[in-house]
Enzyme design. Structure first.
Site, short mmCIF file in Angstrom:
data_model
loop_
_atom_site.label_atom_id
_atom_site.label_comp_id
_atom_site.label_asym_id
_atom_site.label_seq_id
_atom_site.Cartn_x
_atom_site.Cartn_y
_atom_site.Cartn_z
N TYR A 134 -25.79 48.65 -5.25
CA TYR A 134 -24.86 48.17 -4.24
C TYR A 134 -25.44 47.08 -3.35
CZ TYR A 134 -21.95 51.87 -5.95
OH TYR A 134 -21.18 52.66 -6.77
N PHE A 420 -18.86 61.75 0.85
CA PHE A 420 -17.44 61.56 0.51
C PHE A 420 -17.32 60.88 -0.84
CE2 PHE A 420 -19.01 58.24 3.38
CZ PHE A 420 -18.75 57.07 2.66
#
Length: 420
Positions: A134, A420
């Site tokens: 990322y 999450f």
């Protein structure tokens, strides 16, 4: 809107588009397979189905088969100063092994960040299965979690005055849920990086499939009370173990929160003293949590650190203006952002503990850095001075680095309380 995901030469491009409700099962199966293919419990799968925002989820389709996934939750993220800023919680990112190195992930990230900007969200955040992936898209680790395996047979825990006045009682996790969520909500403004839980998210903490307990008990809950008010909670499991020498059980903490130091200390003392156990395993706790200063032997706590929340500034000016600064700053930033070029250029950041303004400027730059360094430093847990020492921030005006480093800091270590 439908776009094409880049394909290698000679192969047709796949179709990238927003997820439809009736495609969720295939889409989610693709994600599960990308993460090893181990099926979840029916209860957990159904909860994630309900929490998925299909209108903010993307799929890549090749000849009618889903080969790539990416989703986003709509969060409010606590930023330094205690305010909350809207943030896209990037999640459920996966690419089928049959379609690696075809540009599928890059296409998903490109489209998603364009969408996040269109939604008016200045921040995108994620937890990374592989951090190096990322960084290419402007994300950087901004919070870290403390893991520990504490030898409670040898390590003593002292508690501050007043802890004896805290009443502890067991409660069924489902029955105590409302009280626990009220405590959690009171703690959210106190640390940058915390997430205000949206409706439905409280149910995540009740998921307790037997097949995932690894021999531990069902989820247990203890509440802390002062003057008849619930002031804290701990949710945990106990894994019994026996050796020739006797008991060797382990307490496994799921989560703990409290609104005051004495309630927090009382809960930790309880966890240290559960009968027939000799160790306490905790994961992803705040880096500066107070229990570390209450133990008799920190070496026997076997501390480890792991990256947690990765932050990406989607709108640099709006993101920097959304937080406050613990010391006055007036600095011109020369920002480089190859993946989201609308952020590139010079911005003047002026702010203090009361608020901030960040706007484009033609003035000479004081610091030069990329959007990744801003993401790392954004929540106050990574110092700009440290990043400069790694050669990632350049000081162009003498004194500007120290000024900005102090201003960007945070009194409490930023912390992501859950994934999450």
């Amino acid at each position: 809107m439908t776009t094409e995901a880049t394909g290698p030469s000679g192969l047709p491009a796949a179709e990238l588009r927003v997820l439809r409700q009736d495609e969720w099962d295939m889409w989610y199966d693709t994600l599960i397979r990308a993460f090893g293919g181990v099926a979840e419990s029916a209860e957990e799968r159904e909860l994630w189905r309900e929490l998925t925002l299909c209108e903010r989820s993307l799929g890549v389709w090749d000849d009618g088969v889903c080969v790539g996934t990416a989703g986003a939750f709509d969060f409010r993220l606590t930023v330094p100063g205690g305010a909350s800023a809207p943030a896209a919680g990037v999640t459920m990112v996966g690419v089928s092994a049959t379609h690696r190195r075809r540009g599928v992930l890059t296409s998903l990230m490109r489209r998603q960040l364009d969408d996040v900007r269109a939604w008016g969200r200045p921040l995108a955040v994620l937890t990374a299965s592989e951090p190096e992936i990322y960084g290419r898209f402007g994300y950087a680790a901004a919070t870290f979690g403390l893991h520990a395996e504490i030898d409670t047979a040898r390590v003593r825990l002292s508690v501050p005055a007043g802890a004896e006045d805290v009443r502890l009682r067991y409660a069924a996790p489902a029955e105590a849920l409302e009280a626990c969520e009220a405590v959690y909500a009171r703690t959210v403004p106190g640390r940058a990086g915390m997430l205000a839980r949206r409706p439905g998210w409280e149910r995540v903490w009740l998921l307790d499939p037997e097949g995932e307990r690894e021999g531990a008990s069902a989820l247990q809950c203890v509440l802390a009370e002062r003057d008849g008010e619930v002031t804290g909670y701990a949710r945990f499991r106990v894994k019994p173990e026996w050796t020739d020498s006797g008991h060797d059980g382990q307490v496994r903490l799921q989560d703990l929160a409290a609104v005051d130091p004495v309630s927090e200390a009382a809960l930790w003392r309880f966890l240290f003293g559960i009968d027939l156990t000799s160790s306490l395993k905790v994961r992803g706790r705040p880096m500066d949590e107070a229990w570390q200063h209450l133990v008799s032997d920190i070496r026997r706590c076997r501390l480890r650190v792991r990256d947690s929340l990765h932050v990406r500034l989607v709108d640099v000016g709006a993101a920097l203006a959304a937080r406050t600064y613990q010391a006055p700053v007036d600095v011109v930033l020369d920002v480089e952002d190859a993946f989201c070029p609308w952020n590139s250029g010079r911005l003047r950041l002026s702010g203090d503990a009361k608020g901030a303004v960040c706007e484009p400027t033609t003035d000479a730059a004081d610091l030069a850095l990329s959007v990744r360094e801003l993401g790392a430093a954004y929540l106050g847990g990574v110092s700009l001075l440290s990043l400069a020492g790694a050669g990632l921030v350049r000081e162009l005006r003498q004194g500007a680095l120290a000024e900005a480093a102090v201003g960007f800091g945070s009194p409490a270590a930023p912390w992501l309380p859950h994934g999450f």
